[in-house]
Design an enzyme around this catalytic site. Sequence first.
Site, PDB file in Angstrom:
ATOM      1  N   ARG A  76      85.660 156.021  96.929  1.00 42.62           N
ATOM      2  CA  ARG A  76      87.097 156.102  96.614  1.00 42.62           C
ATOM      3  C   ARG A  76      87.264 156.910  95.331  1.00 42.62           C
ATOM      4  O   ARG A  76      86.559 156.661  94.356  1.00 42.62           O
ATOM      5  CB  ARG A  76      87.622 154.684  96.425  1.00 42.62           C
ATOM      6  CG  ARG A  76      89.115 154.562  96.338  1.00 42.62           C
ATOM      7  CD  ARG A  76      89.512 153.116  96.075  1.00 42.62           C
ATOM      8  NE  ARG A  76      89.439 152.259  97.255  1.00 42.62           N
ATOM      9  CZ  ARG A  76      89.486 150.919  97.202  1.00 42.62           C
ATOM     10  NH1 ARG A  76      89.595 150.302  96.052  1.00 42.62           N
ATOM     11  NH2 ARG A  76      89.403 150.199  98.304  1.00 42.62           N
ATOM     12  N   ARG A 145      92.212 149.742  88.085  1.00 43.46           N
ATOM     13  CA  ARG A 145      92.025 150.669  89.211  1.00 43.46           C
ATOM     14  C   ARG A 145      92.931 151.898  89.076  1.00 43.46           C
ATOM     15  O   ARG A 145      93.648 152.053  88.085  1.00 43.46           O
ATOM     16  CB  ARG A 145      92.350 149.935  90.520  1.00 43.46           C
ATOM     17  CG  ARG A 145      91.569 148.635  90.733  1.00 43.46           C
ATOM     18  CD  ARG A 145      90.156 148.935  91.117  1.00 43.46           C
ATOM     19  NE  ARG A 145      89.422 147.744  91.531  1.00 43.46           N
ATOM     20  CZ  ARG A 145      89.355 147.274  92.787  1.00 43.46           C
ATOM     21  NH1 ARG A 145      90.030 147.856  93.752  1.00 43.46           N
ATOM     22  NH2 ARG A 145      88.624 146.210  93.067  1.00 43.46           N
ATOM     23  N   LYS A 207      89.728 142.418  89.700  1.00 46.21           N
ATOM     24  CA  LYS A 207      90.395 143.724  89.684  1.00 46.21           C
ATOM     25  C   LYS A 207      91.727 143.663  88.926  1.00 46.21           C
ATOM     26  O   LYS A 207      92.340 142.586  88.811  1.00 46.21           O
ATOM     27  CB  LYS A 207      90.614 144.226  91.110  1.00 46.21           C
ATOM     28  CG  LYS A 207      91.415 143.261  91.964  1.00 46.21           C
ATOM     29  CD  LYS A 207      91.665 143.774  93.385  1.00 46.21           C
ATOM     30  CE  LYS A 207      90.435 143.796  94.246  1.00 46.21           C
ATOM     31  NZ  LYS A 207      90.748 143.998  95.688  1.00 46.21           N
ATOM     32  N   LYS A 209      95.456 146.085  88.450  1.00 48.54           N
ATOM     33  CA  LYS A 209      96.175 147.233  89.001  1.00 48.54           C
ATOM     34  C   LYS A 209      97.446 147.533  88.218  1.00 48.54           C
ATOM     35  O   LYS A 209      98.184 146.611  87.873  1.00 48.54           O
ATOM     36  CB  LYS A 209      96.499 146.972  90.464  1.00 48.54           C
ATOM     37  CG  LYS A 209      95.227 146.808  91.290  1.00 48.54           C
ATOM     38  CD  LYS A 209      95.495 146.513  92.724  1.00 48.54           C
ATOM     39  CE  LYS A 209      94.196 146.556  93.517  1.00 48.54           C
ATOM     40  NZ  LYS A 209      94.425 146.269  94.938  1.00 48.54           N
ATOM     41  N   CYS A 428      96.410 148.830 106.906  1.00 46.40           N
ATOM     42  CA  CYS A 428      95.185 148.950 106.121  1.00 46.40           C
ATOM     43  C   CYS A 428      94.063 149.455 107.012  1.00 46.40           C
ATOM     44  O   CYS A 428      94.203 149.530 108.234  1.00 46.40           O
ATOM     45  CB  CYS A 428      94.830 147.600 105.513  1.00 46.40           C
ATOM     46  SG  CYS A 428      94.185 146.443 106.727  1.00 46.40           S
ATOM     47  N   CYS A 434      85.847 147.874 107.227  1.00 47.01           N
ATOM     48  CA  CYS A 434      86.121 146.822 106.245  1.00 47.01           C
ATOM     49  C   CYS A 434      85.372 145.537 106.617  1.00 47.01           C
ATOM     50  O   CYS A 434      85.593 144.961 107.690  1.00 47.01           O
ATOM     51  CB  CYS A 434      87.619 146.528 106.154  1.00 47.01           C
ATOM     52  SG  CYS A 434      87.925 145.172 105.010  1.00 47.01           S
ATOM     53  N   CYS A 473      93.611 141.268 107.526  1.00 51.08           N
ATOM     54  CA  CYS A 473      93.305 139.960 106.928  1.00 51.08           C
ATOM     55  C   CYS A 473      94.345 139.699 105.845  1.00 51.08           C
ATOM     56  O   CYS A 473      95.166 140.570 105.548  1.00 51.08           O
ATOM     57  CB  CYS A 473      91.872 139.947 106.373  1.00 51.08           C
ATOM     58  SG  CYS A 473      91.717 140.599 104.703  1.00 51.08           S
ATOM     59  N   CYS A 477      96.061 144.578 101.656  1.00 52.94           N
ATOM     60  CA  CYS A 477      95.829 145.950 101.196  1.00 52.94           C
ATOM     61  C   CYS A 477      96.967 146.908 101.539  1.00 52.94           C
ATOM     62  O   CYS A 477      97.110 147.947 100.894  1.00 52.94           O
ATOM     63  CB  CYS A 477      94.514 146.473 101.756  1.00 52.94           C
ATOM     64  SG  CYS A 477      93.105 145.538 101.141  1.00 52.94           S
TER      65      CYS A 477
END
Length: 563
Positions: A76, A145, A207, A209, A428, A434, A473, A477
Amino acid sequence: MSTTPKPLTEVEHIKTQSRLLRGTLAESLVDPVTGAIAPQDTALIKFHGSYQQDDRDVREERRQQKLEPDYSFMLRTRLPGGVATPAQWLALDALAREFANHTLRITTRQAFQLHGVIKDNLKPTIARINQALMDTLAACGDVNRNVMCNPNPVDSRVHETVYRWAVRISEHLLPRTRAYYEVWMGDEKVGGVEEEPIYGPTYLPRKFKAAVAVPPLNDVDVFAQDLGFIAILEGGELVGFNVSVGGGMGATHGDAATYPRLADVLGFIPPEKTLQVAEEVVKMHRDFGDRTSRKHARLKYVLEERGVPWFTAELEKRLGFTLGPARPFAFEHNGDRFGWTEGHDGKWHLTLHLDSGRVADRPGATHLTGLREIAHVHQGDFRLTGNQNLIIAGVPAAERARIDALVAKHGLDGFRTASPLRRNALACVALPTCGLAMAEAERYLPDFVQRVEARLVAHGLLDANLLLRITGCPNGCARPYLAEVALVGKAPGRYNLHLGGDARGQRLNHLYRENIDEAGILAALEPLFAQYARERKQGEGFGDFVVRAGHVPAAPAKAAPAA
Ligand code: SRM
Ligand code: SF4
């Protein structure tokens, strides 16, 4: 009575022992016995912008053949605000064909992903990304991120200023370790003591953001972010930002202690305070986030459990100044605007729709080839949107016809005929790459949209600007909990159906039906579409309608301060 402190998570130990993210990555990369890397390195490689994955379509078959999983890596980029030059596009396009699965994937955070890079090709791929003046550092991992920013250069003369702030926030919050350059570029280890002045040696608990939004567009879904900066313009000038903190989407099925949450607006700051505020909010996550449970480690739980007044007071104490009262702002929608628009400087910008952000060559839709040809002649830049779409930006009027011809030739003109449902939809990645997917998302979106379109046609609703988001899920995302209609994967072919987002990114939707298949989803939507067609008010969105009609409760909206 003494209570034993809860133990730290395994990832905390891995970070502690990693020597600032080096671990045994160098050794793992040259281990010829396996296509995988050592287990502890799978946690560390994320900080370098990569995930170890395996092709889930062949997992069972390989297990039966007693073969190790078909390992490969996702890469990424870090691309603040999603701005890429044609040269950068061409570099990634070449890598996609040489080392990845012949596709580029535009993500919901305005970055590129490459899928299917085998271990031996990781180093050359990352090196070439860096040669193209991009990197993958901190694109994943327990750090800040990719910083999102409203990508549209059309309306506002201050967009360039605001975009520069996104870049500066991203750079200010980068890890300082040289590990990335040693592992991937073969840089010599520099002597002396290395430090992480913002993160410390164990980085963040989870994480983090951040995004910069420019009202009236909320195409970065600013309230889904740990940290948001909402640009406040007066007389066409940027006077500062409202700061929002504590958003996040991720949840776990059946675990009520996890939930999506919208950020709270704490107050207003002038532009020159931006980096200081960003740094202190990150440090508060570092200091107060829960390092004993990965599921409970996001900043949103600190906000929710300690409260906004406590958070604001602690932040102001650390900053040494108080935030001003939040200024009025108003968001109109969180989608993209398609087609050509003229910018303030007379240049033109073309927003294309890409199904789930996947750039591939398919029969009748040679998008990878088409965008390569466009990159060869394009004089402006590319802007990846947070809705997985692409803007060919900065086109002189005289060049429009040439771009239009290439767009038509390669089937990139789907935005002209696609229904609003299709154009606005997000999905996503999910299967097959994934590792957390419970159901299909990207691969299911085209079929599902077609079925819903048929029902919308039947009710005369094909023009409705319905915002659909699908995830494989509950991790969120594609920010499904902000959609008017969302499918959240539960098991193969089965989803939870959520309804009632507001298409402005300011209201969470609600679980409407649990664990249903496609027939169940369509059956649940059918009477709602019928009633919406009969009873919708002028301009009323489907999400607003289902709330007004009482089908789902009205979640508290993140209202703007009164204008
Ligand atoms: Fe995500 C994990 C893909 C945006 C919440 N996300 C993953 C992983 C890496 C799966 C994994 O951990 O093994 C997925 C890789 C799939 C693949 O094969 O490529 C993945 N996330 C994506 C992307 C590519 C989705 C897309 O279709 O575009 C997005 C990449 C963004 C980027 O460029 O950085 C992506 N992920 C998001 C967003 C949306 C956003 O950030 O605006 C969210 C919700 C916001 C949030 O963070 O709360 C999101 N991803 C998660 C979570 C849940 C985190 C949580 O707090 O619980 C996970 C799981 C985890 O971290 O353990 C996850
Ligand atoms: Fe994977 Fe779930 Fe994220 Fe979809 S929402 S990419 S299935 S982690």
